[in-house]
Design a protein around this motif. Structure first.
Motif, PDB file in Angstrom:
ATOM      1  N   GLY A  36     -37.114  31.270  -3.857  1.00 37.97           N
ATOM      2  CA  GLY A  36     -36.025  30.874  -2.973  1.00 37.97           C
ATOM      3  C   GLY A  36     -35.635  29.423  -3.161  1.00 37.97           C
ATOM      4  N   PRO A  37     -34.563  29.027  -2.492  1.00 41.31           N
ATOM      5  CA  PRO A  37     -34.132  27.638  -2.562  1.00 41.31           C
ATOM      6  C   PRO A  37     -34.993  26.752  -1.684  1.00 41.31           C
ATOM      7  CG  PRO A  37     -32.708  28.865  -1.083  1.00 41.31           C
ATOM      8  CD  PRO A  37     -33.690  29.851  -1.649  1.00 41.31           C
ATOM      9  N   ALA A  38     -34.900  25.458  -1.918  1.00 37.64           N
ATOM     10  CA  ALA A  38     -35.596  24.490  -1.080  1.00 37.64           C
ATOM     11  C   ALA A  38     -34.831  24.321   0.230  1.00 37.64           C
ATOM     12  CB  ALA A  38     -35.712  23.160  -1.807  1.00 37.64           C
ATOM     13  N   ARG A  39     -35.501  23.722   1.226  1.00 34.90           N
ATOM     14  CA  ARG A  39     -34.897  23.505   2.535  1.00 34.90           C
ATOM     15  C   ARG A  39     -34.433  22.058   2.653  1.00 34.90           C
ATOM     16  NH1 ARG A  39     -36.027  22.577   8.199  1.00 34.90           N
ATOM     17  NH2 ARG A  39     -38.034  21.592   7.809  1.00 34.90           N
ATOM     18  N   GLU A  40     -33.195  21.877   3.105  1.00 35.82           N
ATOM     19  CA  GLU A  40     -32.676  20.522   3.287  1.00 35.82           C
ATOM     20  C   GLU A  40     -33.279  19.907   4.546  1.00 35.82           C
ATOM     21  OE1 GLU A  40     -28.421  18.608   4.407  1.00 35.82           O
ATOM     22  OE2 GLU A  40     -28.387  19.904   2.638  1.00 35.82           O
ATOM     23  N   LEU A  41     -33.896  18.733   4.378  1.00 33.57           N
ATOM     24  CA  LEU A  41     -34.500  18.033   5.513  1.00 33.57           C
ATOM     25  C   LEU A  41     -33.524  17.068   6.158  1.00 33.57           C
ATOM     26  CD1 LEU A  41     -38.052  17.180   4.135  1.00 33.57           C
ATOM     27  CD2 LEU A  41     -37.483  18.845   5.900  1.00 33.57           C
ATOM     28  N   LEU A  42     -32.759  16.368   5.355  1.00 32.36           N
ATOM     29  CA  LEU A  42     -31.769  15.438   5.893  1.00 32.36           C
ATOM     30  C   LEU A  42     -30.760  15.113   4.818  1.00 32.36           C
ATOM     31  CD1 LEU A  42     -32.507  12.329   4.714  1.00 32.36           C
ATOM     32  CD2 LEU A  42     -34.350  12.587   6.359  1.00 32.36           C
ATOM     33  N   ARG A  43     -29.644  14.513   5.263  1.00 32.64           N
ATOM     34  CA  ARG A  43     -28.557  14.167   4.349  1.00 32.64           C
ATOM     35  C   ARG A  43     -27.979  12.823   4.771  1.00 32.64           C
ATOM     36  NH1 ARG A  43     -23.868  17.934   2.169  1.00 32.64           N
ATOM     37  NH2 ARG A  43     -25.460  19.488   2.602  1.00 32.64           N
ATOM     38  N   LEU A  44     -27.855  11.907   3.815  1.00 32.83           N
ATOM     39  CA  LEU A  44     -27.259  10.607   4.072  1.00 32.83           C
ATOM     40  C   LEU A  44     -25.846  10.568   3.500  1.00 32.83           C
ATOM     41  CD1 LEU A  44     -30.244   8.261   3.108  1.00 32.83           C
ATOM     42  CD2 LEU A  44     -29.776   9.356   5.306  1.00 32.83           C
ATOM     43  N   ILE A  82     -33.034  -0.663   1.119  1.00 35.86           N
ATOM     44  CA  ILE A  82     -34.226   0.017   1.619  1.00 35.86           C
ATOM     45  C   ILE A  82     -34.021   0.319   3.100  1.00 35.86           C
ATOM     46  CG2 ILE A  82     -36.741  -0.081   1.836  1.00 35.86           C
ATOM     47  CD1 ILE A  82     -35.779  -0.459  -1.024  1.00 35.86           C
ATOM     48  N   ALA A  83     -34.275   1.563   3.500  1.00 39.12           N
ATOM     49  CA  ALA A  83     -34.056   1.957   4.895  1.00 39.12           C
ATOM     50  C   ALA A  83     -35.218   2.790   5.397  1.00 39.12           C
ATOM     51  CB  ALA A  83     -32.765   2.753   5.032  1.00 39.12           C
ATOM     52  N   LEU A  84     -35.440   2.745   6.720  1.00 36.41           N
ATOM     53  CA  LEU A  84     -36.312   3.691   7.396  1.00 36.41           C
ATOM     54  C   LEU A  84     -35.442   4.825   7.908  1.00 36.41           C
ATOM     55  CD1 LEU A  84     -38.512   1.151   9.386  1.00 36.41           C
ATOM     56  CD2 LEU A  84     -39.170   2.436   7.336  1.00 36.41           C
ATOM     57  N   LEU A  85     -35.907   6.068   7.682  1.00 40.22           N
ATOM     58  CA  LEU A  85     -35.155   7.246   8.098  1.00 40.22           C
ATOM     59  C   LEU A  85     -35.935   7.994   9.164  1.00 40.22           C
ATOM     60  CD1 LEU A  85     -34.171   8.693   4.582  1.00 40.22           C
ATOM     61  CD2 LEU A  85     -32.986   6.938   5.913  1.00 40.22           C
ATOM     62  N   ARG A 122     -31.110   9.379  10.637  1.00 37.56           N
ATOM     63  CA  ARG A 122     -30.590   8.074  11.075  1.00 37.56           C
ATOM     64  C   ARG A 122     -31.286   6.969  10.288  1.00 37.56           C
ATOM     65  NH1 ARG A 122     -30.309  10.543  16.549  1.00 37.56           N
ATOM     66  NH2 ARG A 122     -32.548  10.149  16.679  1.00 37.56           N
ATOM     67  N   THR A 123     -30.525   5.940   9.920  1.00 34.60           N
ATOM     68  CA  THR A 123     -31.039   4.885   9.048  1.00 34.60           C
ATOM     69  C   THR A 123     -31.215   3.572   9.802  1.00 34.60           C
ATOM     70  OG1 THR A 123     -28.772   4.413   8.389  1.00 34.60           O
ATOM     71  CG2 THR A 123     -30.048   5.820   6.924  1.00 34.60           C
ATOM     72  N   GLU A 124     -32.338   2.940   9.552  1.00 36.62           N
ATOM     73  CA  GLU A 124     -32.565   1.560   9.991  1.00 36.62           C
ATOM     74  C   GLU A 124     -32.766   0.741   8.728  1.00 36.62           C
ATOM     75  OE1 GLU A 124     -36.118  -1.148  11.906  1.00 36.62           O
ATOM     76  OE2 GLU A 124     -36.058   0.979  12.456  1.00 36.62           O
ATOM     77  N   TRP A 125     -31.756  -0.069   8.376  1.00 37.57           N
ATOM     78  CA  TRP A 125     -31.811  -0.801   7.111  1.00 37.57           C
ATOM     79  C   TRP A 125     -32.764  -1.981   7.219  1.00 37.57           C
ATOM     80  CZ3 TRP A 125     -29.923   1.280   2.843  1.00 37.57           C
ATOM     81  CH2 TRP A 125     -28.957   2.282   2.975  1.00 37.57           C
ATOM     82  N   LEU A 126     -33.716  -2.069   6.281  1.00 41.11           N
ATOM     83  CA  LEU A 126     -34.605  -3.229   6.211  1.00 41.11           C
ATOM     84  C   LEU A 126     -33.940  -4.351   5.416  1.00 41.11           C
ATOM     85  CD1 LEU A 126     -38.018  -1.446   5.556  1.00 41.11           C
ATOM     86  CD2 LEU A 126     -37.110  -2.302   7.728  1.00 41.11           C
TER      87      LEU A 126
END
Length: 292
Positions: free
Chosen positions: A50-58, A83-86, A91-95
């Protein structure tokens, strides 16, 4: 040197344009499709058709992720221009966004954590302008430092178990560099570890439990295995021309390889799927980013 002709199976079906960043995290494979900004997971058991599962999209390119220590579902990412924390919702927190003000249009590419919990990630120009790529280190306090510059397409890096040696590829130049690091993560010495002269480009890489370096060779449809002294001791042939990254299971048994259909026309076969090749080699799971 032996050539491994064991057949490649499919670990995760898919038509990923630029699959990359294969990492073993919490008992399953995670990987990205860079240009569409997507993170996927594929089952950790035997290959599923099967296909992989999408966890998130930026909404920016996603080069690679590493897990964040003690925060399931959270990632540190090489994405867009920095570089970001997801969080689990993407949701992104840019470092830091060090590639915002470069002389040519650039983006972050591959990235990985070292055994000390620091996140390392490289950059490249969209048009592969020579010398426009850099390598960055993100420390546990969230500060981002440029460690190397003047590279073209930065891939990897990969680290030995004690974190004292780092391998990093400049794919466009066909070179893998070997760097000795001090305790703070600064480069004490940089030397050429391997040079590809047949037109292939070293791409994603990993170090196995025996200290050998495995690297996908874009354009040649192979994976190379190097001894710590730089000797090429195995070449794994794949049924696709553009392997992009490699991942070895902690328990051994499988070499997992992301691939790309980017730039291919017509019937591109298995290009874009995640492949699996039997192997006896193993590697630790992906190291996590340790936040202070």
């Amino acid at each position: 040197m032996h050539h491994d002709h064991s057949p490649a199976g499919i670990w995760a079906q898919g038509d990923y344009e630029l699959g990359e960043g294969a990492r073993w995290v919490d008992g399953r494979l995670v990987f990205v499709d860079i240009l569409t900004g997507r993170l996927f997971e594929a089952p950790g058991s035997a290959p599923s058709s099967g296909p992989a599962r999408e966890l998130l999209r930026l909404d920016v390119p996603l080069g690679a992720v590493a897990p964040v220590q003690g925060r399931p579902g959270h990632w540190i990412a090489a994405a867009g221009t920095g570089i970001a924390l997801l969080d689990p919702d993407g949701r992104t927190e840019w470092l830091a966004r060090p590639e915002d003000h470069t002389r040519v249009h650039t983006r972050m590419n591959d990235g990985v954590c070292d055994p000390h919990g620091r996140f390392w990630a490289g950059s490249m120009a969209y048009d592969a302008t020579p010398g426009a790529g850099s390598l960055y280190r993100t420390d546990p306090d969230g500060s981002v430092h440029r460690v190397l510059d003047g590279l073209t397409i930065v891939n990897g890096p990969a680290f030995t178990a004690d974190g004292s040696t780092m391998y990093v590829a400049d794919s466009a130049a066909g070179v893998i560099h070997r760097c000795t690091l001090d305790r703070a993560g600064d480069v004490l010495e940089k030397a050429e570890f391997a040079l590809l002269t047949n037109g292939g480009s070293p791409d994603g890489m990993t170090v196995d439990t025996d200290g050998r370096l495995w690297t996908a060779i874009w354009g040649r449809g192979t994976v190379h295995r190097y001894e710590p002294d730089g000797t090429l001791t195995a070449t794994v042939r794949l049924p696709v021309p553009q392997p992009t990254s490699v991942c070895l299971l902690p328990t051994g048994g499988s070499l997992l390889v992301t691939t790309a259909r980017h730039g291919l026309t017509g019937d591109h076969g298995l290009s874009g799927a995640v492949l699996s090749v039997p192997t006896d080699a193993a590697a630790p799971p992906a190291a996590a980013y340790t936040m202070h």
